[in-house]
Design an enzyme around this catalytic site. Structure first.
Site, mmCIF file in Angstrom:
data_model
loop_
_atom_site.group_PDB
_atom_site.id
_atom_site.type_symbol
_atom_site.label_atom_id
_atom_site.label_comp_id
_atom_site.label_asym_id
_atom_site.label_seq_id
_atom_site.Cartn_x
_atom_site.Cartn_y
_atom_site.Cartn_z
ATOM 1 N N HIS A 1 7.884 72.673 82.367
ATOM 2 C CA HIS A 1 6.574 72.531 81.729
ATOM 3 C C HIS A 1 5.498 73.184 82.603
ATOM 4 C CE1 HIS A 1 7.753 69.532 78.698
ATOM 5 N NE2 HIS A 1 8.477 68.940 79.632
ATOM 6 N N CYS B 1 11.703 72.338 77.204
ATOM 7 C CA CYS B 1 12.252 70.999 77.396
ATOM 8 C C CYS B 1 12.999 70.540 76.133
ATOM 9 C CB CYS B 1 11.151 70.035 77.809
ATOM 10 S SG CYS B 1 11.779 68.560 78.653
#
Length: 492
Positions: free
Chosen positions: A432, A334
């Site tokens: 994630h 991310c």
């Protein structure tokens, strides 16, 4: 029968409110009750994607799991995600409504209380008992005006409060009795009982302390809870609970996770941290990356540009170059993925003043931060070896460039994510939660020359929640807590 509710507030942060609510949620669920966890306002950069397409704090996600209920945005209607020392992103009922400095946020609270009460009454419509968690300290009377997180909510709903103190940090008698002393009389009157958490040693040695607190406050003593050692096996939400660095193992592959100031969703590394075959440690700024690390992970960030500056200030950019020269691997997730690129642009000022900064230049990609936020569960396969994965997206920004033509992941719907370079030595993606997938974790560990334990991470979390429930059943008067719970006042 109408739902009842009871609220758990603390004398301070990190006294164990979230864990106690999770344990009680599992204990009461095992008793056959339909339990709903609820936190009016949370402040955390660790969040989870809900079944209804929003996001809530990770603590409420764990509590929902403990209650064996699907996550919903109504379990945590106001989520603050800190982006600077004075400002946060504001998420209301799962959706980002903007950024606010602390002073401006105070003015928003009357409107936010409406959303909080709406979510609360929506949640308890199909519930036997709601376990409400406060935020921070109940004694922060400087924030009492307009409060939606602690006594403001308790007053609005007229539900009783259990106050939790942490004996491990010392001064628990003063913190409990002192909280009563500083509260307004009508707020103090809502406190029906107290708990003392994280006790170590012989409980008989603190029997007089429990009696003293009860005598001075006239609150019901609900239990002295010994330290629960297996708490480390459950996802932590606050950076206060982030494991610090220690002495590295000499005979296991080292995984270094860079804990920059606005690190987010760091609980996704718990499945790796609990594996015996590797040594995973979070490095605070000022701690160098070990020369023999197998992998360096750049995790998510709530303020990517600011954390990139912190990374450079810590000298980690230089350490990363040396790490790669020695053949080590780098993985960015991310915000960490964005940092690996050549440029990060923020033309609309989502993270601060509009502008652009140079990235680390390890992947030939560029990122533009945008207002749209991706929030979804995903699955697919790694591109290099077709290993399956499951995870979730939670990010703003679009990333593209030559390296993105060699994606790290391919989703089941055909979309591609991430980038790979240097023959797989450097990789990054937006997804994630990859390491909670037992098959992917085992596959990834084999690439480091070690083997996974074979344990299911999800099963381990559930077993730990069961053990926590049994721990609380032993040391807390749960029957008395049920007696204290009340039907909330209807809000029209």
């Amino acid at each position: 029968m109408p739902a009842r509710a009871i609220m758990f507030q603390g004398t301070g942060s990190d006294v164990g409110k979230s864990l106690i609510v999770a344990g009680l949620a599992r204990a009461l669920t095992l008793r056959g009750l339909k339990v709903a966890p609820f936190k009016p306002q949370n402040m955390s950069n660790n969040a989870a994607v809900t079944a209804d397409g929003g996001e809530i704090g990770r603590a409420q996600a764990l509590q929902a799991r403990a209650a064996r209920r699907p996550m919903t945005v109504h379990m945590n209607p106001v989520l603050l995600k800190p982006q600077s020392e004075i400002g946060s992103q504001v998420v209301v009922q799962g959706r980002v409504i903007g950024n606010a400095k602390a002073s401006a946020y105070q003015a928003m609270k009357p409107q936010l209380m409406k959303a909080v009460l709406d979510s609360f009454h929506h949640l308890i419509a199909d519930t036997d008992i709601a376990l409400v968690e406060g935020a921070g300290s109940a004694s922060e009377i400087n924030l009492r005006a307009g409060d939606i997180a602690n006594m403001g909510f308790a007053q609005a709903t007229q539900i009783p409060v259990v106050l939790i103190g942490d004996i491990d940090r010392g001064g628990v008698i003063a913190s409990l009795v002192g909280t009563q002393a500083v509260l307004a009389p009508d707020d103090a009157a809502l406190i029906a009982g107290f708990l003392v958490n994280k006790f170590r040693g012989d409980p008989a040695l603190f029997a007089s302390g429990m009696s003293e607190i009860a005598t001075r406050t006239r609150w019901t003593s609900l239990g002295l809870i010994p330290h629960f050692a297996d708490a480390r096996r459950l996802p932590a939400e606050d950076a206060l609970g982030l494991p610090g660095g220690g002495v590295w193992s000499r005979d296991r592959p080292k995984i270094a996770v860079l804990a920059y100031p606005r690190i987010s969703n760091f609980d996704e590394f718990d499945p790796l941290r609990l594996e015996d075959g590797v040594d995973l440690q979070f490095l605070r700024p000022g701690t160098p990356i070990p020369g023999d690390a197998a992998v360096v992970i750049l995790p998510g960030s709530k303020a990517t540009i600011a954390d990139l500056a912190a990374l450079r200030e810590a000298g980690w950019d230089i350490d990363l170059q040396a790490h790669l020269r020695r053949g080590g691997r780098v993985l960015g997730i991310c915000g960490g993925y964005q940092m690996l690129g050549r440029m990060i642009s923020d033309p609309d000022g989502h993270e601060g003043a509009p502008g652009a900064v140079a990235g680390l230049g390890l992947l030939d990609i560029e990122t533009t931060l945008t207002g749209d936020k991706a929030l979804r569960d995903v699955e697919g396969r790694l591109t290099q070896d077709e290993a399956p994965f499951r995870g979730y997206e939670m990010h703003i920004g679009r990333t593209d460039g030559p390296a993105a033509q060699h994606p790290f992941l391919v989703f089941s719907d055909g979309r591609r994510d991430g980038a790979v370079a240097a023959g797989g030595q450097i990789a990054g993606c937006y997804v994630h939660g990859l390491f909670a997938d037992d098959h992917l974790r085992a596959h990834w560990l084999r690439g480091l020359g070690t083997t996974a334990s074979g344990q299911s991470y999800d099963a381990d979390v559930d077993a730990t929640l069961d053990a926590l429930a049994a721990h609380l059943e032993r040391y807390i008067d749960i029957d008395r807590i049920l007696d204290l719970a009340r039907v909330p006042r209807a809000i029209t």
